[in-house]
Design a protein around this motif. Structure first.
Motif, PDB file in Angstrom:
ATOM      1  N   GLU A 187      89.527  57.923 -41.239  1.00 21.96           N
ATOM      2  CA  GLU A 187      90.904  58.525 -40.940  1.00 21.96           C
ATOM      3  C   GLU A 187      91.427  58.541 -42.228  1.00 21.96           C
ATOM      4  O   GLU A 187      92.069  59.447 -43.096  1.00 21.96           O
ATOM      5  CB  GLU A 187      91.935  58.028 -40.347  1.00 21.96           C
TER       6      GLU A 187
ATOM      7  N   ARG B 218      92.480  61.179 -45.382  1.00 23.94           N
ATOM      8  CA  ARG B 218      93.784  61.782 -46.211  1.00 23.94           C
ATOM      9  C   ARG B 218      93.470  61.454 -47.599  1.00 23.94           C
ATOM     10  O   ARG B 218      94.425  62.078 -48.048  1.00 23.94           O
ATOM     11  CB  ARG B 218      94.464  60.833 -45.348  1.00 23.94           C
TER      12      ARG B 218
ATOM     13  N   ALA C 121      97.946  62.809 -47.603  1.00 21.79           N
ATOM     14  CA  ALA C 121      98.212  62.507 -46.200  1.00 21.79           C
ATOM     15  C   ALA C 121      99.545  63.523 -45.590  1.00 21.79           C
ATOM     16  O   ALA C 121      99.146  62.837 -44.039  1.00 21.79           O
ATOM     17  CB  ALA C 121      99.585  61.586 -46.805  1.00 21.79           C
ATOM     18  N   GLU C 122      99.805  64.662 -45.794  1.00 26.81           N
ATOM     19  CA  GLU C 122      99.981  65.608 -44.894  1.00 26.81           C
ATOM     20  C   GLU C 122      99.116  67.166 -45.261  1.00 26.81           C
ATOM     21  O   GLU C 122      99.711  68.171 -45.286  1.00 26.81           O
ATOM     22  CB  GLU C 122     100.949  66.143 -45.191  1.00 26.81           C
TER      23      GLU C 122
END
Length: 388
Positions: free
Chosen positions: A275, A279, A284-285
Motif C-alpha cells: 500500500e 500511494r 497519498a490521496e
C-alpha cells in the motif's frame, strides 16, 4: 491421512447465504494427475465480453487474476477465449496465481500472449509452489527467476511500461502476518496458519526468508526499487495509471474476520509496504480524482470494486471452478474484465457482493461475533476432538 486447510477454499462464498458443509472444502492429500485436477469439462467458445467502452480500435485494458489452470476447467476457459488477433493496443493484466507448475505456467501464458498483443504479469504464491516440481528448483526464489525468464522469452511484460496514454506498473509483493490489525476471533479453535496455508509447505525459501516474519514482504517489495526511474517517468507522463499486484494492499479489501470461514485469513493476504508503494505512485490521496488511479489485485478470490482514499481497487478473479458455481456473477462469461478503454476507466464491476455490501454497511471489526453461516460450523467443531 494428512489434512491441510486451504485458505483459498475458505474464502469461497461470494454470497454468505450459502452454507454448504465446510468439510467439502478441506483439502485432503491424495494422488491425482500430474498436472491437472480432475473434473475438467469442455466449454463452448467464449467471446470477449463487449467492452463497456470503445469499439476495440483504441487502447483497451483487460484484467484477471487467479487463473489456476491446474484445474482443467480453467485451462479450457483460457483455450476457449476468442483467439482472433486483437488490435496492437489490447492489453491483459494477469494478477498472479497462473499455475502451480512451470510447464502449465508456460502453456497458459503462451495462450494468453496469442490472444493479446500486450500481456503483463506479477507472481502469486501458487506460482512459486515447488511441491510438484521434483528437484527442478533449489527453492522458490530460483523458480521465480525461471518464471521471469520465460516471461521475457514469451514477450510477457513484468516491468513498468507506457502504452499509449496509459502507464502500467506491475508491483511485486508478498504477505506478512502483521498486516492484520483487526481484533481476533476468540473462544473457538481456529487452525493455525501453518495448517491452513499451504504456502508454509509448498514454497521453499532460502535461509533468511520466511513466511513467519516480514522478510518475504520486504524482499519482494525491494524488487520494485529497480524500476523507480521508470515509475517516475510514468508519473510525469501519464494522466492515467494502473498498478497491479497479486496480494492485497489494504485490509478493508477483505471481509471482516467474523464473515470468513477461516478468520485468520487476513494474516496471510497482504502487505503494508505494498500500500505504501501504491500511494507513492498514485499519491497519498490518489491522483486528480479516483477516475485516473486504479490498482488491480488478486489472491482472495473475492470480486471487488471500490474506491478507497482516492484510488479505485479492483479484483476480477477466475478462481476455482467450485467457487464460480457459487458466485453471484460466475466468471466465465465476463472475464477478463475490461477496466480501461477510450482513455478512461470503465464503470464498476457489478455485482461484487462484498464490496457492494461494504458500500452500504460500515465495517465493524470490533464485532467478533461470528456470522451465522460461520458460527454454524464452529459450533460443530467445538464438540469434536482434533488430531494434529
Amino acid at each position: 491421512m494428512v489434512v491441510r486447510f486451504n485458505p483459498s477454499c475458505l474464502t469461497l462464498y461470494q454470497h454468505p447465504h450459502h452454507s454448504a458443509c465446510f468439510s467439502k472444502h478441506v483439502a485432503v492429500k491424495s494422488s491425482y494427475g500430474r498436472h491437472m485436477k480432475r473434473g475438467g469439462i469442455l466449454r463452448p467458445q467464449i467471446d470477449f465480453p463487449p467492452s463497456p467502452l470503445g469499439n476495440g480500435d483504441g487502447l483497451r485494458v483487460f484484467v484477471v487474476s487467479d487463473l489456476h489452470t491446474d484445474y482443467a476447467e480453467n485451462l479450457n476457459w483460457v483455450k476457449c477465449l476468442n483467439n482472433v488477433k486483437h488490435s496492437l493496443n489490447d492489453v491483459l493484466l494477469v494478477a498472479g496465481d497462473v499455475a502451480e507448475t512451470y510447464d502449465l505456467f508456460v502453456v497458459t501464458m503462451s495462450l494468453l500472449k496469442e490472444r493479446f498483443e500486450h500481456v503483463f504479469y506479477v507472481p502469486g504464491n501458487h506460482d512459486l509452489w515447488c511441491r510438484r516440481e521434483g528437484q527442478k528448483y533449489v527453492d522458490s526464489v530460483e523458480k521465480l527467476d525461471k518464471l521471469l525468464e520465460v516471461c521475457k522469452a514469451l514477450g510477457v511484460e513484468t516491468q513498468p511500461m507506457v502504452i499509449g496514454e496509459l502507464g502500467v506498473i506491475p508491483l511485486f509483493s508478498w504477505y506478512h502476518e502483521s498486516f492484520d490489525r483487526e481484533k481476533d476471533i476468540t473462544g473457538f479453535y481456529i487452525p493455525p496458519l501453518e495448517m491452513a496455508c499451504k504456502d508454509f509447505h509448498a514454497c521453499k525459501w532460502p535461509q533468511g526468508l520466511s513466511n513467519g516474519d516480514m522478510s518475504l514482504a520486504m524482499y519482494f517489495d525491494a524488487m520494485n526499487d529497480k524500476q523507480l526511474e521508470m515509475m517516475k517517468e510514468i508519473q510525469m507522463q501519464c494522466d492515467h495509471i494502473i498498478t497491479f499486484s497479486h496480494f492485497v494492499p489494504r485490509q478493508e479489501l477483505c471481509p471482516e474476520k467474523r464473515m470468513l470461514f477461516y478468520p485468520k485469513l487476513p494474516k496471510i493476504i497482504g502487505s503494508d509496504s505494498l500500500e505504501d508503494r501504491i500511494r507513492s505512485i498514485h499519491g497519498a490521496e490518489g491522483r486528480k480524482d479516483s477516475s485516473s488511479a486504479c490498482h488491480v489485485f488478486g489472491h482472495t478470490h473475492f470480486c471487488w470494486d471500490a474506491v478507497v482514499d482516492g484510488i479505485r481497487y479492483v479484483q476480477a478473479p477466475l478462481a476455482y471452478p467450485r467457487e464460480r458455481k457459487r458466485r453471484m456473477n460466475g466468471g466465465e462469461n465476463w472475464l477478463p474484465f475490461c477496466i480501461y478503454a477510450d482513455k478512461k476507466f470503465s464503470e464498476r464491476l457489478n455485482p461484487c457482493f462484498w464490496s457492494d455490501y461494504y458500500s452500504a454497511n460500515p465495517r465493524t471489526p470490533h464485532n467478533t461475533e461470528l456470522a451465522p453461516w460461520v458460527a454454524r460450523f464452529y459450533r460443530q467443531t467445538q464438540k469434536q476432538s482434533v488430531d494434529v
